[in-house]
Design an enzyme around this catalytic site. Structure first.
Site, PDB file in Angstrom:
ATOM      1  CE  LYS A  56      -3.434  -0.880  -0.590  1.00 49.40           C
ATOM      2  NZ  LYS A  56      -3.830  -1.413  -1.925  1.00 49.40           N
ATOM      3  N   GLY A  58       2.105   2.512  -2.766  1.00 52.96           N
ATOM      4  CA  GLY A  58       2.054   3.118  -4.099  1.00 52.96           C
ATOM      5  C   GLY A  58       2.706   2.228  -5.152  1.00 52.96           C
ATOM      6  CG  HIS A 117       4.308  -6.120  -1.206  1.00 49.79           C
ATOM      7  ND1 HIS A 117       4.469  -4.867  -1.742  1.00 49.79           N
ATOM      8  CD2 HIS A 117       3.013  -6.464  -1.477  1.00 49.79           C
ATOM      9  CE1 HIS A 117       3.339  -4.478  -2.314  1.00 49.79           C
ATOM     10  NE2 HIS A 117       2.450  -5.420  -2.173  1.00 49.79           N
ATOM     11  CB  SER A 147      -3.482   2.798   2.077  1.00 46.99           C
ATOM     12  OG  SER A 147      -3.691   2.235   0.820  1.00 46.99           O
ATOM     13  CG  ASP A 240      -8.616  12.256 -11.071  1.00 45.09           C
ATOM     14  OD1 ASP A 240      -8.847  11.588 -10.039  1.00 45.09           O
ATOM     15  OD2 ASP A 240      -8.647  13.510 -11.088  1.00 45.09           O
TER      16      ASP A 240
END
Ligand code: A3P
Length: 310
Positions: A56, A58, A117, A147, A240
């Protein structure tokens, strides 16, 4: 060749919230441990590029940026497949071992872009033997926690997060998948000058994506990309635009993600923690942070000064 995840093979009973077990000292979902030995033995190839993050922080954002940079000659190539097939997730495995990140990577011709990760000390040694480059992205722990909480609620295969108050404590204890945020960000920070590691911050990318993309270009030896292309990549990887991009917004994982609980592309801001933390949680967090970060010069920004939508 891209080996696509056969997501249609998933059954309802596959989608269970697993418990965590320790693999080499790191908590991980029990169903993910089936391929752990293969992950440890993974043979990176010279030229493979690793994208490493705490969950989380990014990851998907930097993956999309990297794929755009590598395909700048024809940005439409970034639509060849969803994120999880274009840039396999090293330690990932679908229930019943339907397919794993290692399987996907074996089918792909190097050089590959690989997501992980894993904390630094658990990354397969072959990455360092082959002198592979790594892009690490870190995010301030308050937004990272928020997040992670919402993601754990909506992802049907993550451990049950419990209430916000419960998850807050769990995160501080480090008993979450991939372990302690503190150990992760510090572990990678300590190695950044010993290997070819570009250490970036979510907040910096949010503040000035063009500036951070130029750092990435330098790291990858692609400084020749024009200003116009960089601006186009900034636009294509903005929150967006990515939110509406089915190849970058994880809508392909709709069987695993319950978007009625929370979307994958949730808010994408710096400082959302302010609408979650109580005053006393914030005080407790700050004190814990102070102690756990006392042994490092690594610093985070918890808010941005300027408007984020500018
Ligand atoms: P939020 O839950 O705070 O919105 P990861 O890819 O490591 O799982 O990280 C997911 C987080 O990154 C989510 O944060 C998501 O909204 C955010 N994110 C994804 N794409 C982004 C973008 N283009 N710009 C900013 N944030 C983005």
């Amino acid at each position: 060749m891209i080996l696509k995840m056969p997501l249609l093979d998933l059954r309802e009973e596959d989608l269970q919230r697993g418990d965590l077990v320790l693999v080499d000292g790191m908590p991980l979902m029990v169903s993910w441990t089936e391929t752990w030995e293969k992950v440890k033995q993974f043979q990176a190839a010279s030229g493979d590029l690793l994208i490493a993050t705490y969950p989380k922080a990014g990851t998907t954002w930097i993956q999309e940026i990297v794929d755009n940079v590598l395909n700048a000659d024809n940005l439409n190539k970034c639509h060849r497949s969803p994120t999880h097939d274009r840039m396999p997730f090293l330690e990932f495995v679908l229930p019943r071992n339907i397919i794993s990140g290692v399987d996907q990577l074996a089918a792909m011709k190097p050089p590959r872009v690989i997501k992980t990760h894993l904390p630094f000390h658990l990354v397969p040694k072959s990455f360092w033997e082959k002198n592979c480059k790594t892009i690490y992205v870190a995010r301030n722990p308050k937004d990272n926690l928020v997040s992670y909480y919402h993601f754990s609620r909506m992802c049907k295969t993550m451990p049950e997060p419990g209430t916000w108050e419960q998850f807050f404590q769990t995160f501080l204890s480090g008993n979450v998948a991939w372990g302690s945020w503190y150990e992760h960000v510090k572990g990678w920070w300590n190695e950044r000058n010993k290997q070819q590691i570009l250490y970036l911050f979510y907040e910096d990318i949010k503040e000035d994506p063009g500036r951070e993309i130029r750092k990435l270009l330098k790291f990858l030896g692609k400084e020749f990309l024009s200003e116009e292309t960089v601006e186009e990549i900034v636009w294509r990887t903005s929150f967006d635009v990515m939110k509406e991009n089915p190849d970058a917004n994880y809508s392909s994982l709709q069987s695993i993600f319950d978007k009625s609980i929370s979307p994958f592309m949730r808010k994408g801001t710096v400082g959302d923690w302010k609408s979650h933390f109580t005053v006393s949680q914030n005080e407790m967090f700050d004190e814990d942070y102070r102690q756990k970060m006392a042994d490092t010069d690594l610093r985070f920004r918890f808010l941005l000064q300027r408007r984020q939508d500018a």
